[in-house]
Design a protein around this motif. Structure first.
Motif, PDB file in Angstrom:
ATOM      1  N   VAL A  41       0.842  -1.201   0.000  1.00 14.79           N
ATOM      2  CA  VAL A  41       0.000   0.000   0.000  1.00 14.79           C
ATOM      3  C   VAL A  41       0.875   1.247   0.000  1.00 14.79           C
ATOM      4  N   GLU A  42       1.910   1.256   0.826  1.00 11.89           N
ATOM      5  CA  GLU A  42       2.808   2.417   0.896  1.00 11.89           C
ATOM      6  C   GLU A  42       3.483   2.672  -0.454  1.00 11.89           C
ATOM      7  N   LYS A  43       3.963   1.633  -1.097  1.00 11.49           N
ATOM      8  CA  LYS A  43       4.665   1.784  -2.377  1.00 11.49           C
ATOM      9  C   LYS A  43       3.712   2.239  -3.478  1.00 11.49           C
ATOM     10  N   PHE A  44       2.526   1.632  -3.539  1.00 12.47           N
ATOM     11  CA  PHE A  44       1.568   2.044  -4.558  1.00 12.47           C
ATOM     12  C   PHE A  44       1.062   3.465  -4.294  1.00 12.47           C
ATOM     13  N   SER A  45       0.931   3.838  -3.027  1.00 14.15           N
ATOM     14  CA  SER A  45       0.540   5.213  -2.692  1.00 14.15           C
ATOM     15  C   SER A  45       1.607   6.193  -3.160  1.00 14.15           C
ATOM     16  N   ALA A  46       2.865   5.841  -2.976  1.00 15.51           N
ATOM     17  CA  ALA A  46       3.959   6.702  -3.437  1.00 15.51           C
ATOM     18  C   ALA A  46       3.945   6.812  -4.961  1.00 15.51           C
ATOM     19  N   ALA A  47       3.652   5.712  -5.642  1.00 14.34           N
ATOM     20  CA  ALA A  47       3.562   5.738  -7.108  1.00 14.34           C
ATOM     21  C   ALA A  47       2.419   6.653  -7.546  1.00 14.34           C
ATOM     22  N   ILE A  48       1.300   6.598  -6.833  1.00 12.89           N
ATOM     23  CA  ILE A  48       0.153   7.456  -7.144  1.00 12.89           C
ATOM     24  C   ILE A  48       0.514   8.917  -6.917  1.00 12.89           C
ATOM     25  N   ASP A  49       1.301   9.196  -5.902  1.00 13.19           N
ATOM     26  CA  ASP A  49       1.741  10.574  -5.661  1.00 13.19           C
ATOM     27  C   ASP A  49       2.543  11.112  -6.844  1.00 13.19           C
ATOM     28  N   VAL A  50       3.269  10.229  -7.514  1.00 12.94           N
ATOM     29  CA  VAL A  50       4.073  10.622  -8.680  1.00 12.94           C
ATOM     30  C   VAL A  50       3.203  10.719  -9.933  1.00 12.94           C
ATOM     31  N   ASP A  51       2.269   9.782 -10.097  1.00 14.02           N
ATOM     32  CA  ASP A  51       1.436   9.725 -11.305  1.00 14.02           C
ATOM     33  C   ASP A  51       0.038   9.231 -10.948  1.00 14.02           C
ATOM     34  N   ALA A  52      -0.850  10.163 -10.674  1.00 14.25           N
ATOM     35  CA  ALA A  52      -2.213   9.814 -10.261  1.00 14.25           C
ATOM     36  C   ALA A  52      -3.121   9.490 -11.444  1.00 14.25           C
ATOM     37  N   SER A  53      -2.561   9.458 -12.650  1.00 13.78           N
ATOM     38  CA  SER A  53      -3.367   9.139 -13.822  1.00 13.78           C
ATOM     39  C   SER A  53      -3.222   7.676 -14.249  1.00 13.78           C
ATOM     40  N   ASN A  54      -2.418   6.911 -13.526  1.00  9.48           N
ATOM     41  CA  ASN A  54      -2.164   5.517 -13.896  1.00  9.48           C
ATOM     42  C   ASN A  54      -3.149   4.609 -13.162  1.00  9.48           C
ATOM     43  N   HIS A  55      -4.070   4.044 -13.914  1.00 13.12           N
ATOM     44  CA  HIS A  55      -5.120   3.209 -13.324  1.00 13.12           C
ATOM     45  C   HIS A  55      -4.568   1.946 -12.659  1.00 13.12           C
ATOM     46  N   VAL A  56      -3.437   1.443 -13.155  1.00  9.07           N
ATOM     47  CA  VAL A  56      -2.863   0.212 -12.602  1.00  9.07           C
ATOM     48  C   VAL A  56      -2.418   0.419 -11.154  1.00  9.07           C
ATOM     49  N   PHE A  57      -1.906   1.597 -10.844  1.00  7.81           N
ATOM     50  CA  PHE A  57      -1.474   1.865  -9.466  1.00  7.81           C
ATOM     51  C   PHE A  57      -2.665   1.763  -8.511  1.00  7.81           C
ATOM     52  N   PHE A  58      -3.799   2.315  -8.921  1.00  4.85           N
ATOM     53  CA  PHE A  58      -5.003   2.246  -8.087  1.00  4.85           C
ATOM     54  C   PHE A  58      -5.518   0.811  -7.991  1.00  4.85           C
ATOM     55  N   SER A  59      -5.435   0.078  -9.094  1.00  7.74           N
ATOM     56  CA  SER A  59      -5.847  -1.323  -9.089  1.00  7.74           C
ATOM     57  C   SER A  59      -5.006  -2.142  -8.115  1.00  7.74           C
ATOM     58  N   ASN A  60      -3.704  -1.959  -8.192  1.00 12.70           N
ATOM     59  CA  ASN A  60      -2.808  -2.726  -7.321  1.00 12.70           C
ATOM     60  C   ASN A  60      -2.985  -2.342  -5.858  1.00 12.70           C
ATOM     61  N   ARG A  61      -3.187  -1.045  -5.614  1.00 10.53           N
ATOM     62  CA  ARG A  61      -3.400  -0.637  -4.217  1.00 10.53           C
ATOM     63  C   ARG A  61      -4.739  -1.167  -3.722  1.00 10.53           C
ATOM     64  N   SER A  62      -5.737  -1.221  -4.598  1.00 11.17           N
ATOM     65  CA  SER A  62      -7.028  -1.802  -4.225  1.00 11.17           C
ATOM     66  C   SER A  62      -6.862  -3.252  -3.787  1.00 11.17           C
ATOM     67  N   ALA A  63      -6.089  -4.019  -4.553  1.00 10.34           N
ATOM     68  CA  ALA A  63      -5.847  -5.423  -4.194  1.00 10.34           C
ATOM     69  C   ALA A  63      -5.116  -5.525  -2.866  1.00 10.34           C
ATOM     70  N   SER A  64      -4.200  -4.608  -2.631  1.00  8.21           N
ATOM     71  CA  SER A  64      -3.450  -4.621  -1.370  1.00  8.21           C
ATOM     72  C   SER A  64      -4.365  -4.310  -0.194  1.00  8.21           C
ATOM     73  N   TYR A  65      -5.201  -3.294  -0.358  1.00  5.66           N
ATOM     74  CA  TYR A  65      -6.164  -2.963   0.701  1.00  5.66           C
ATOM     75  C   TYR A  65      -7.104  -4.146   0.963  1.00  5.66           C
ATOM     76  N   ALA A  66      -7.574  -4.782  -0.101  1.00  7.41           N
ATOM     77  CA  ALA A  66      -8.468  -5.928   0.072  1.00  7.41           C
ATOM     78  C   ALA A  66      -7.771  -7.048   0.831  1.00  7.41           C
ATOM     79  N   SER A  67      -6.501  -7.251   0.547  1.00  8.10           N
ATOM     80  CA  SER A  67      -5.739  -8.290   1.248  1.00  8.10           C
ATOM     81  C   SER A  67      -5.560  -7.974   2.725  1.00  8.10           C
ATOM     82  N   LEU A  68      -5.630  -6.690   3.063  1.00  8.49           N
ATOM     83  CA  LEU A  68      -5.565  -6.270   4.467  1.00  8.49           C
ATOM     84  C   LEU A  68      -6.946  -6.282   5.126  1.00  8.49           C
TER      85      LEU A  68
END
Length: 90
Positions: free
Chosen positions: A22-49
């Protein structure tokens, strides 16, 4: 930079360290909030938590950025299932 953060997030996810993912994908989103894959991957991480509300928010953002990407809807369904919103998950 965002791609390297994504790679680190993917490695953390694969290792079962979902909080770090979650921390890494959040940092990636901070750099590029237009990349849907970052949100998808963070969603999977949140779901796993077990944080399905956050997983749902990220899945919705993913789908809004790229509505033609099927995996976003998979994330959306997984989050809704986790929230036991079965009717909405159809």
């Amino acid at each position: 930079m965002a791609d390297s953060l994504k790679a680190e997030g993917n490695a953390a996810f694969s290792a079962g360290d979902f909080k770090l993912a979650v921390e890494k994908f959040s940092a990636a989103i901070d750099v590029d909030a237009s990349n849907h894959v970052f949100f998808s991957n963070r969603s999977a991480s949140y779901a796993s938590l077990g944080d399905y509300n956050s997983a749902l928010a990220d899945a919705e953002t993913c789908v809004s950025i790229n509505p033609s990407w099927p995996k976003g809807y998979s994330r959306l369904g997984a989050a809704l299932q986790g929230l036991r919103k079965f009717a909405e998950a159809k």
